[in-house]
Scaffold this motif. Structure first.
Motif, PDB file in Angstrom:
ATOM      1  N   LEU A 192       0.829  -1.204   0.000  1.00 34.14           N
ATOM      2  CA  LEU A 192       0.000   0.000   0.000  1.00 34.14           C
ATOM      3  C   LEU A 192       0.867   1.260   0.000  1.00 34.14           C
ATOM      4  CD1 LEU A 192      -2.956  -0.749   2.442  1.00 34.14           C
ATOM      5  CD2 LEU A 192      -3.146   0.003   0.072  1.00 34.14           C
ATOM      6  N   ALA A 193       1.943   1.238   0.746  1.00 34.34           N
ATOM      7  CA  ALA A 193       2.850   2.382   0.756  1.00 34.34           C
ATOM      8  C   ALA A 193       3.452   2.608  -0.624  1.00 34.34           C
ATOM      9  CB  ALA A 193       3.951   2.162   1.794  1.00 34.34           C
ATOM     10  N   ALA A 194       3.839   1.519  -1.289  1.00 37.15           N
ATOM     11  CA  ALA A 194       4.420   1.652  -2.628  1.00 37.15           C
ATOM     12  C   ALA A 194       3.432   2.258  -3.618  1.00 37.15           C
ATOM     13  CB  ALA A 194       4.891   0.284  -3.121  1.00 37.15           C
ATOM     14  N   GLY A 195       2.129   2.004  -3.402  1.00 38.20           N
ATOM     15  CA  GLY A 195       1.132   2.546  -4.309  1.00 38.20           C
ATOM     16  C   GLY A 195       0.652   3.937  -3.954  1.00 38.20           C
ATOM     17  N   LEU A 196       0.575   4.262  -2.645  1.00 42.00           N
ATOM     18  CA  LEU A 196      -0.030   5.517  -2.212  1.00 42.00           C
ATOM     19  C   LEU A 196       0.973   6.650  -2.034  1.00 42.00           C
ATOM     20  CD1 LEU A 196      -2.688   4.282   0.386  1.00 42.00           C
ATOM     21  CD2 LEU A 196      -3.025   4.939  -1.998  1.00 42.00           C
ATOM     22  N   VAL A 197       2.227   6.329  -1.757  1.00 40.03           N
ATOM     23  CA  VAL A 197       3.221   7.401  -1.583  1.00 40.03           C
ATOM     24  C   VAL A 197       3.389   8.232  -2.863  1.00 40.03           C
ATOM     25  CG1 VAL A 197       5.674   7.851  -1.223  1.00 40.03           C
ATOM     26  CG2 VAL A 197       4.445   6.353   0.349  1.00 40.03           C
ATOM     27  N   PRO A 198       3.493   7.602  -4.060  1.00 39.36           N
ATOM     28  CA  PRO A 198       3.555   8.436  -5.276  1.00 39.36           C
ATOM     29  C   PRO A 198       2.322   9.325  -5.440  1.00 39.36           C
ATOM     30  CG  PRO A 198       4.256   6.198  -5.765  1.00 39.36           C
ATOM     31  CD  PRO A 198       3.693   6.169  -4.381  1.00 39.36           C
ATOM     32  N   LEU A 199       1.151   8.821  -5.040  1.00 37.71           N
ATOM     33  CA  LEU A 199      -0.060   9.635  -5.123  1.00 37.71           C
ATOM     34  C   LEU A 199       0.005  10.808  -4.157  1.00 37.71           C
ATOM     35  CD1 LEU A 199      -2.934  10.186  -6.084  1.00 37.71           C
ATOM     36  CD2 LEU A 199      -3.748   8.466  -4.465  1.00 37.71           C
ATOM     37  N   ALA A 200       0.548  10.588  -2.955  1.00 36.94           N
ATOM     38  CA  ALA A 200       0.640  11.660  -1.966  1.00 36.94           C
ATOM     39  C   ALA A 200       1.566  12.777  -2.421  1.00 36.94           C
ATOM     40  CB  ALA A 200       1.115  11.090  -0.626  1.00 36.94           C
ATOM     41  N   ARG A 201       2.543  12.456  -3.252  1.00 38.04           N
ATOM     42  CA  ARG A 201       3.477  13.483  -3.736  1.00 38.04           C
ATOM     43  C   ARG A 201       2.823  14.441  -4.726  1.00 38.04           C
ATOM     44  NH1 ARG A 201       7.514   8.997  -4.233  1.00 38.04           N
ATOM     45  NH2 ARG A 201       8.990   9.235  -2.501  1.00 38.04           N
ATOM     46  N   ARG A 202       1.693  14.064  -5.288  1.00 37.76           N
ATOM     47  CA  ARG A 202       1.052  14.867  -6.326  1.00 37.76           C
ATOM     48  C   ARG A 202      -0.005  15.780  -5.714  1.00 37.76           C
ATOM     49  NH1 ARG A 202       0.501   9.746 -10.555  1.00 37.76           N
ATOM     50  NH2 ARG A 202       2.739   9.239 -10.457  1.00 37.76           N
ATOM     51  N   PRO A 203      -0.103  16.999  -6.194  1.00 42.05           N
ATOM     52  CA  PRO A 203      -1.142  17.902  -5.668  1.00 42.05           C
ATOM     53  C   PRO A 203      -2.525  17.416  -6.057  1.00 42.05           C
ATOM     54  CG  PRO A 203      -0.049  18.871  -7.572  1.00 42.05           C
ATOM     55  CD  PRO A 203       0.717  17.614  -7.234  1.00 42.05           C
ATOM     56  N   ALA A 204      -3.525  17.946  -5.378  1.00 39.69           N
ATOM     57  CA  ALA A 204      -4.906  17.567  -5.673  1.00 39.69           C
ATOM     58  C   ALA A 204      -5.221  17.856  -7.139  1.00 39.69           C
ATOM     59  CB  ALA A 204      -5.863  18.327  -4.759  1.00 39.69           C
ATOM     60  N   ALA A 205      -5.909  16.914  -7.780  1.00 46.02           N
ATOM     61  CA  ALA A 205      -6.175  17.022  -9.210  1.00 46.02           C
ATOM     62  C   ALA A 205      -7.216  18.098  -9.489  1.00 46.02           C
ATOM     63  CB  ALA A 205      -6.653  15.675  -9.755  1.00 46.02           C
ATOM     64  N   ASP A 206      -7.011  18.839 -10.598  1.00 43.88           N
ATOM     65  CA  ASP A 206      -8.035  19.758 -11.076  1.00 43.88           C
ATOM     66  C   ASP A 206      -9.128  18.958 -11.768  1.00 43.88           C
ATOM     67  OD1 ASP A 206      -6.642  22.004 -10.199  1.00 43.88           O
ATOM     68  OD2 ASP A 206      -5.476  22.142 -12.050  1.00 43.88           O
ATOM     69  N   THR A 224     -15.136  13.625 -11.217  1.00 43.37           N
ATOM     70  CA  THR A 224     -15.007  13.370  -9.780  1.00 43.37           C
ATOM     71  C   THR A 224     -13.789  12.490  -9.528  1.00 43.37           C
ATOM     72  OG1 THR A 224     -16.466  11.450  -9.944  1.00 43.37           O
ATOM     73  CG2 THR A 224     -17.475  13.555  -9.364  1.00 43.37           C
ATOM     74  N   ARG A 225     -13.119  12.732  -8.442  1.00 43.19           N
ATOM     75  CA  ARG A 225     -11.989  11.921  -8.012  1.00 43.19           C
ATOM     76  C   ARG A 225     -12.091  11.684  -6.505  1.00 43.19           C
ATOM     77  NH1 ARG A 225     -11.723  11.317 -12.692  1.00 43.19           N
ATOM     78  NH2 ARG A 225      -9.985  11.700 -14.112  1.00 43.19           N
ATOM     79  N   LEU A 226     -11.692  10.515  -6.076  1.00 40.35           N
ATOM     80  CA  LEU A 226     -11.725  10.210  -4.647  1.00 40.35           C
ATOM     81  C   LEU A 226     -10.512  10.848  -3.980  1.00 40.35           C
ATOM     82  CD1 LEU A 226     -13.376   8.425  -2.613  1.00 40.35           C
ATOM     83  CD2 LEU A 226     -11.558   6.741  -2.876  1.00 40.35           C
ATOM     84  N   PRO A 227     -10.714  11.683  -2.964  1.00 41.17           N
ATOM     85  CA  PRO A 227      -9.562  12.290  -2.278  1.00 41.17           C
ATOM     86  C   PRO A 227      -8.721  11.230  -1.570  1.00 41.17           C
ATOM     87  CG  PRO A 227     -11.621  13.423  -1.726  1.00 41.17           C
ATOM     88  CD  PRO A 227     -11.999  12.154  -2.422  1.00 41.17           C
ATOM     89  N   LEU A 228      -7.436  11.483  -1.516  1.00 38.05           N
ATOM     90  CA  LEU A 228      -6.537  10.560  -0.820  1.00 38.05           C
ATOM     91  C   LEU A 228      -6.929  10.427   0.638  1.00 38.05           C
ATOM     92  CD1 LEU A 228      -4.017   8.798  -0.641  1.00 38.05           C
ATOM     93  CD2 LEU A 228      -2.642  10.896  -0.441  1.00 38.05           C
ATOM     94  N   GLN A 229      -7.493  11.480   1.226  1.00 44.40           N
ATOM     95  CA  GLN A 229      -7.881  11.424   2.634  1.00 44.40           C
ATOM     96  C   GLN A 229      -8.895  10.306   2.887  1.00 44.40           C
ATOM     97  OE1 GLN A 229      -7.369  14.071   0.671  1.00 44.40           O
ATOM     98  NE2 GLN A 229      -7.789  15.971   1.781  1.00 44.40           N
ATOM     99  N   GLU A 230      -9.818  10.101   1.973  1.00 45.31           N
ATOM    100  CA  GLU A 230     -10.819   9.046   2.159  1.00 45.31           C
ATOM    101  C   GLU A 230     -10.178   7.660   2.060  1.00 45.31           C
ATOM    102  OE1 GLU A 230     -14.545   9.294   0.157  1.00 45.31           O
ATOM    103  OE2 GLU A 230     -14.506  11.484   0.072  1.00 45.31           O
TER     104      GLU A 230
END
Length: 435
Positions: free
Chosen positions: A319-333, A347-353
């Protein structure tokens, strides 16, 4: 998207291979009819001629043995599916069903059986040599296929033993998570992406079916918005469950006075056609489902019946290998433009959820498993340190606080003390990264 779903259909590749075998048999039989011994020349020495009786026996043996091996291989696959379902969760069964290796193996055995059957029926034994027809080329190709099938059987045994291993299965699920992250949250935003808060008002479009949203064709929605000169604001995302008649999107016409019911019906039809509904969720556009598969693997490993915290540790690392790259990216427009005009809001699911799903499960089931809890704390630390969005960092810190409070219910004081030390180190690293 609908073509991609064929990957999950277990019978599709075997069907294609079976049809190819039927075509190959007919082609080679036609070649045998067209050529004779003199036409083959020196190349005829490459083919054994076994006669009508020998050809029938050979093809019968190949076809019968391949059908038996296919049945055995299918039984092994079913046994593996049952084991995987009970150990790792029923949602991971699809990873075996859409495995190209398993599909190819069963397709190869079935194709060899069909090929042998078609060639066998072409053999005709007459009273004289001139009236006897044996497709020697096709018979020799059947022998070659039988040799290949032996190698395929060896591959299948190795493949099925490898695919049931935890590391292989979790890595495959994580690769699906990587793919959906790259599709929905690309590092480089699309050229037509703009910030776009959902405007008020609009005319509602409702679903015409029930099921899970497994895919949304955003280019098709953009074309529909341009054709009808309107803005389409989606209300659902992949992974949502819809019931017939529930809200699907809102349409905001550029000129409401010229947008009549016929235009709304045409736009609604295009929207419904671009939203793919299915009976089960898939990870192709549903990032929450991809995350939930790894989370479920971790949770099931912590159950009393399994008691395997190292599998949970492995799943959380994936999960870390998959989510850490996502966390590095700003929220999508979420806005999409065409010729400079806003036409679509996706619509996109926020990383927080996603983090809420993961850490809530860990906080519930991993309190007395320090190996898994340490991996969860490390996951929080990795995401919090690299997060480009301050809201994500705050969510991580909140969950660290909740885990800290939940440790009061743990049975082992030493493990609690150790985990709280890891939590404090994670907090310090995250705060240092924000300084």
């Amino acid at each position: 998207m609908r073509l991609a779903r064929l990957r999950d259909v277990f019978w599709f590749l075997p069907l294609v291979m079976g049809l190819a075998a039927l075509v190959l048999a007919q082609v080679l039989i036609a070649v045998d009819h067209a050529l004779d011994d003199t036409a083959l020349g020196s190349g005829g020495a490459l083919f054994d001629r076994v006669g009508a009786s020998g050809g029938r026996d050979l093809l019968g043996a190949i076809g019968g043995s391949m059908l038996a091996v296919a049945a055995t291989s299918f039984s092994i696959t079913i046994s593996v599916l049952a084991t995987a379902s009970s150990t790792y969760g029923p949602r991971l069964v699809r990873n075996f069903m859409n495995d190209r290796g398993n599909q190819f193996v069963l397709g190869m055995f079935g194709a060899t059986f069909l090929y042998s059957l078609m060639v066998l029926r072409a053999i005709s034994a007459g009273p004289t040599e001139e009236t006897t027809f044996v497709p020697d080329i096709a018979v020799n190709v059947a022998v070659l296929l039988a040799i290949v099938d032996v190698l395929v059987l060896v591959y299948f045994i190795n493949h099925i033993a490898s695919s049931i291993q935890v590391s292989t299965l979790s890595a495959r699920v994580r690769s699906e998570l990587d793919a959906v992250v790259e599709e929905l949250y690309p590092e480089a935003a699309p050229d037509n992406a703009v910030p776009a808060p959902t405007p008020p008002g609009g005319r509602e479009v409702t679903s015409t079916g029930s099921g899970f949203v497994i895919g949304i064709d955003e280019p098709a929605l953009l074309r529909a918005a341009v054709d009808r000169d309107c803005l389409i604001a989606m209300r659902v995302r992949p992974g949502d469950h819809l019931v017939d008649g529930e809200p699907l999107a809102r349409v905001h016409p550029a000129n409401p006075g010229r947008f009549d019911d016929a235009d709304l019906d045409a736009t609604a039809g295009a929207i419904c056609g671009a939203v793919d509904l299915g009976a089960t969720r898939t990870p192709y556009q549903d990032i929450q489902f991809a995350v939930q598969q790894l989370t479920e693997m971790a949770v099931r490993a912590l159950s009393p019946g399994t008691n395997d915290p190292y599998t949970a540790h492995n799943a959380l690392n994936e999960l870390a290998a998959g989510l850490v790259p996502l966390a590095r990216r700003p929220a999508a427009d979420l806005g999409r433009t065409e010729d400079g005009t806003l036409r679509l809001i996706v619509t996109r699911l926020p990383l927080q959820e996603l983090l809420d799903d993961v850490f809530t499960a860990v906080r519930t089931y991993a309190l007395d498993a320090p190996v898994a809890m340490t991996a969860a704390i490390m996951l929080a630390r990795r995401i919090g340190v690299v997060a480009a969005d301050a809201d994500v960092t705050d969510t991580v810190l909140t969950h660290l606080d909740l885990i800290d409070a939940a440790l009061d219910r743990a049975d082992d004081p030493q493990n609690t003390h150790f985990c709280r030390g890891e939590i404090e180190q994670a907090r310090s690293a995250i705060r240092a990264s924000r300084a």
